[in-house]
Design a protein around this motif. Structure first.
Motif, PDB file in Angstrom:
ATOM      1  N   SER A 113       0.830  -1.199   0.000  1.00 22.70           N
ATOM      2  CA  SER A 113       0.000   0.000   0.000  1.00 22.70           C
ATOM      3  C   SER A 113       0.867   1.252   0.000  1.00 22.70           C
ATOM      4  CB  SER A 113      -0.930   0.000   1.218  1.00 22.70           C
ATOM      5  OG  SER A 113      -1.736   1.160   1.232  1.00 22.70           O
ATOM      6  N   GLU A 114       1.931   1.230   0.789  1.00 28.23           N
ATOM      7  CA  GLU A 114       2.836   2.369   0.858  1.00 28.23           C
ATOM      8  C   GLU A 114       3.556   2.597  -0.469  1.00 28.23           C
ATOM      9  OE1 GLU A 114       6.969   3.602   3.233  1.00 28.23           O
ATOM     10  OE2 GLU A 114       5.881   1.781   3.772  1.00 28.23           O
ATOM     11  N   LEU A 115       4.061   1.519  -1.070  1.00 28.54           N
ATOM     12  CA  LEU A 115       4.799   1.640  -2.321  1.00 28.54           C
ATOM     13  C   LEU A 115       3.887   2.077  -3.469  1.00 28.54           C
ATOM     14  CD1 LEU A 115       7.016  -1.570  -2.088  1.00 28.54           C
ATOM     15  CD2 LEU A 115       7.792   0.802  -1.880  1.00 28.54           C
ATOM     16  N   ILE A 116       2.699   1.498  -3.530  1.00 28.57           N
ATOM     17  CA  ILE A 116       1.775   1.800  -4.619  1.00 28.57           C
ATOM     18  C   ILE A 116       1.252   3.228  -4.523  1.00 28.57           C
ATOM     19  CG2 ILE A 116      -0.532   1.208  -5.519  1.00 28.57           C
ATOM     20  CD1 ILE A 116       0.257  -1.751  -5.009  1.00 28.57           C
ATOM     21  N   ALA A 117       1.150   3.756  -3.305  1.00 27.99           N
ATOM     22  CA  ALA A 117       0.700   5.140  -3.125  1.00 27.99           C
ATOM     23  C   ALA A 117       1.643   6.125  -3.805  1.00 27.99           C
ATOM     24  CB  ALA A 117       0.586   5.461  -1.643  1.00 27.99           C
ATOM     25  N   GLY A 118       2.903   5.735  -3.981  1.00 27.87           N
ATOM     26  CA  GLY A 118       3.873   6.626  -4.598  1.00 27.87           C
ATOM     27  C   GLY A 118       4.104   6.356  -6.069  1.00 27.87           C
ATOM     28  N   ALA A 119       3.240   5.545  -6.697  1.00 31.83           N
ATOM     29  CA  ALA A 119       3.421   5.175  -8.104  1.00 31.83           C
ATOM     30  C   ALA A 119       2.290   5.715  -8.971  1.00 31.83           C
ATOM     31  CB  ALA A 119       3.502   3.656  -8.234  1.00 31.83           C
ATOM     32  N   ASP A 120       2.621   5.935 -10.236  1.00 32.68           N
ATOM     33  CA  ASP A 120       1.610   6.329 -11.225  1.00 32.68           C
ATOM     34  C   ASP A 120       1.024   5.106 -11.928  1.00 32.68           C
ATOM     35  OD1 ASP A 120       1.972   9.213 -10.932  1.00 32.68           O
ATOM     36  OD2 ASP A 120       3.912   8.899 -11.881  1.00 32.68           O
ATOM     37  N   VAL A 121       1.835   4.055 -12.071  1.00 36.14           N
ATOM     38  CA  VAL A 121       1.417   2.791 -12.679  1.00 36.14           C
ATOM     39  C   VAL A 121       2.177   1.674 -11.978  1.00 36.14           C
ATOM     40  CG1 VAL A 121       1.408   1.358 -14.770  1.00 36.14           C
ATOM     41  CG2 VAL A 121       0.889   3.784 -14.954  1.00 36.14           C
ATOM     42  N   VAL A 122       1.517   0.522 -11.811  1.00 41.54           N
ATOM     43  CA  VAL A 122       2.141  -0.655 -11.211  1.00 41.54           C
ATOM     44  C   VAL A 122       2.162  -1.787 -12.227  1.00 41.54           C
ATOM     45  CG1 VAL A 122       1.972  -2.401  -9.385  1.00 41.54           C
ATOM     46  CG2 VAL A 122       1.386  -0.009  -8.888  1.00 41.54           C
ATOM     47  N   LEU A 123       3.296  -2.469 -12.330  1.00 37.44           N
ATOM     48  CA  LEU A 123       3.402  -3.664 -13.159  1.00 37.44           C
ATOM     49  C   LEU A 123       3.543  -4.873 -12.250  1.00 37.44           C
ATOM     50  CD1 LEU A 123       4.295  -1.350 -15.159  1.00 37.44           C
ATOM     51  CD2 LEU A 123       5.576  -3.119 -16.368  1.00 37.44           C
ATOM     52  N   ASP A 124       2.603  -5.810 -12.359  1.00 34.27           N
ATOM     53  CA  ASP A 124       2.663  -7.057 -11.604  1.00 34.27           C
ATOM     54  C   ASP A 124       3.378  -8.091 -12.463  1.00 34.27           C
ATOM     55  OD1 ASP A 124       2.355  -9.413 -10.255  1.00 34.27           O
ATOM     56  OD2 ASP A 124       0.248  -9.107  -9.781  1.00 34.27           O
ATOM     57  N   CYS A 125       4.613  -8.398 -12.092  1.00 37.45           N
ATOM     58  CA  CYS A 125       5.418  -9.378 -12.816  1.00 37.45           C
ATOM     59  C   CYS A 125       5.772 -10.541 -11.886  1.00 37.45           C
ATOM     60  CB  CYS A 125       6.696  -8.721 -13.340  1.00 37.45           C
ATOM     61  SG  CYS A 125       6.416  -7.312 -14.446  1.00 37.45           S
ATOM     62  N   THR A 126       4.847 -10.862 -10.982  1.00 34.54           N
ATOM     63  CA  THR A 126       5.090 -11.901  -9.991  1.00 34.54           C
ATOM     64  C   THR A 126       4.585 -13.256 -10.483  1.00 34.54           C
ATOM     65  OG1 THR A 126       3.000 -11.441  -8.845  1.00 34.54           O
ATOM     66  CG2 THR A 126       4.941 -10.203  -8.146  1.00 34.54           C
ATOM     67  N   ASP A 127       4.704 -14.264  -9.613  1.00 37.86           N
ATOM     68  CA  ASP A 127       4.400 -15.625 -10.056  1.00 37.86           C
ATOM     69  C   ASP A 127       3.525 -16.402  -9.086  1.00 37.86           C
ATOM     70  OD1 ASP A 127       6.152 -15.965  -8.006  1.00 37.86           O
ATOM     71  OD2 ASP A 127       7.666 -17.070  -9.133  1.00 37.86           O
ATOM     72  N   ASN A 128       2.738 -15.693  -8.249  1.00 33.24           N
ATOM     73  CA  ASN A 128       1.843 -16.427  -7.361  1.00 33.24           C
ATOM     74  C   ASN A 128       0.573 -15.617  -7.100  1.00 33.24           C
ATOM     75  OD1 ASN A 128       2.046 -15.103  -4.430  1.00 33.24           O
ATOM     76  ND2 ASN A 128       4.073 -15.007  -5.388  1.00 33.24           N
ATOM     77  N   PHE A 129      -0.510 -16.342  -6.850  1.00 33.66           N
ATOM     78  CA  PHE A 129      -1.820 -15.706  -6.708  1.00 33.66           C
ATOM     79  C   PHE A 129      -1.918 -14.824  -5.470  1.00 33.66           C
ATOM     80  CE2 PHE A 129      -3.242 -18.956  -9.727  1.00 33.66           C
ATOM     81  CZ  PHE A 129      -4.016 -18.171 -10.565  1.00 33.66           C
TER      82      PHE A 129
END
Length: 268
Positions: A113-129
């Motif tokens: 939540s803290e990191l995303i609050a400081g972003a304009d766009v998020v890329l999810d490049c992870t590998d688990n649900f």
């Protein structure tokens, strides 16, 4: 922009849809890339080369020899090093004029939540649900668009989930949980047991970067409300419309009818 930047980004600036104004938006942008592996490598490399002003990479894993078949941000010399730090070195070599932050951590809900609050766009490049759903919840709560990609074996997929809504983007946009309900049991499938065709992570990762750049500049038509599926053996794309789930516990609101059934999700 100074003269060096005008030269560096000249091929973007020549495009009428981008120009100096669009390139400046990229230079002012903040992008969060979660995962510095198969998808995160090409995605982050294109974001850096395109001039995104501040990139934050989050990954708690280390480089393994088996990663080098597809995770192009890393090399033999960095086996055993944290992927976030390895990727940062690669991106800095591509474009030393931008700010690159590498976080060697597995972010929990509060940290996301803290990191995303400081972003304009998020890329999810992870590998688990579990991580994907945690990222989605934070993006919805913070009203930050999410670009999600996945690849396993010869199959890939990509979509954009933009919780900002509004007439310009269309009302009733779905979130990731509308497509893959967080209370639905899914079995995570690992590359270590299923395998993955190396070029496909490059294809999908590059497309994630393209969608992020479009969102940042406000150009073109994003993949919001659509899921693209790639059959790498036949090299065929299938586009599936996604409707918002009116009972979604993450973004619950009125939803358009006719949402497609949730397909099984590949991972990177």
């Amino acid at each position: 922009m100074d003269d060096n930047q005008l030269l560096r980004y000249s091929r973007h600036i020549l495009l009428d849809e981008i120009g100096i104004e669009g390139q400046q938006k990229l230079l002012d942008a903040r992008v969060l890339v979660i995962g510095a592996g198969g998808l995160g490598s090409p995605a982050a490399m294109y974001l850096a080369s395109a001039g995104v002003g501040r990139l934050t990479l989050v990954d708690n894993d280390t480089v393994d020899l088996t990663n080098l078949q597809r995770q192009i941000a890393h090399n033999m010399e960095r086996v055993g090093q944290p992927k976030a730090l390895s990727a940062r070195a690669t991106l800095a070599a591509i474009n030393p004029t931008i700010v690159i932050e590498a976080l060697v951590e597995r972010a929990d809900e509060a940290r996301l939540s803290e990191l995303i609050a400081g972003a304009d766009v998020v890329l999810d490049c992870t590998d688990n649900f579990a991580t994907r759903h945690a990222v989605n919840r934070a993006c919805v709560a913070r009203q930050v668009p999410l670009v999600s990609g996945a690849v396993i074996r010869f199959d890939g997929q990509i979509s954009v989930f933009d919780p900002r809504g509004g007439a310009a983007r269309g009302a009733n946009q779905p979130c990731y949980s509308c497509l893959f309900p967080q209370d639905q049991p899914f079995e995570d499938v690992a590359c270590s047991t299923m395998g993955v065709f190396a070029p496909l992570v490059g294809v999908v990762g590059a497309m994630q970067a393209a969608e992020a750049l479009k969102l940042l500049m406000g150009i073109g038509e994003p993949l919001s409300g659509r899921l693209l599926l790639l059959d790498g053996l036949r090299m065929e794309w299938t586009s599936i419309g996604i409707a918002r789930n009116a009972s979604c516990p993450v973004c619950a609101t009125s939803a358009a009818p006719g949402a497609p059934p949730s397909p099984g999700e590949p991972v990177r």
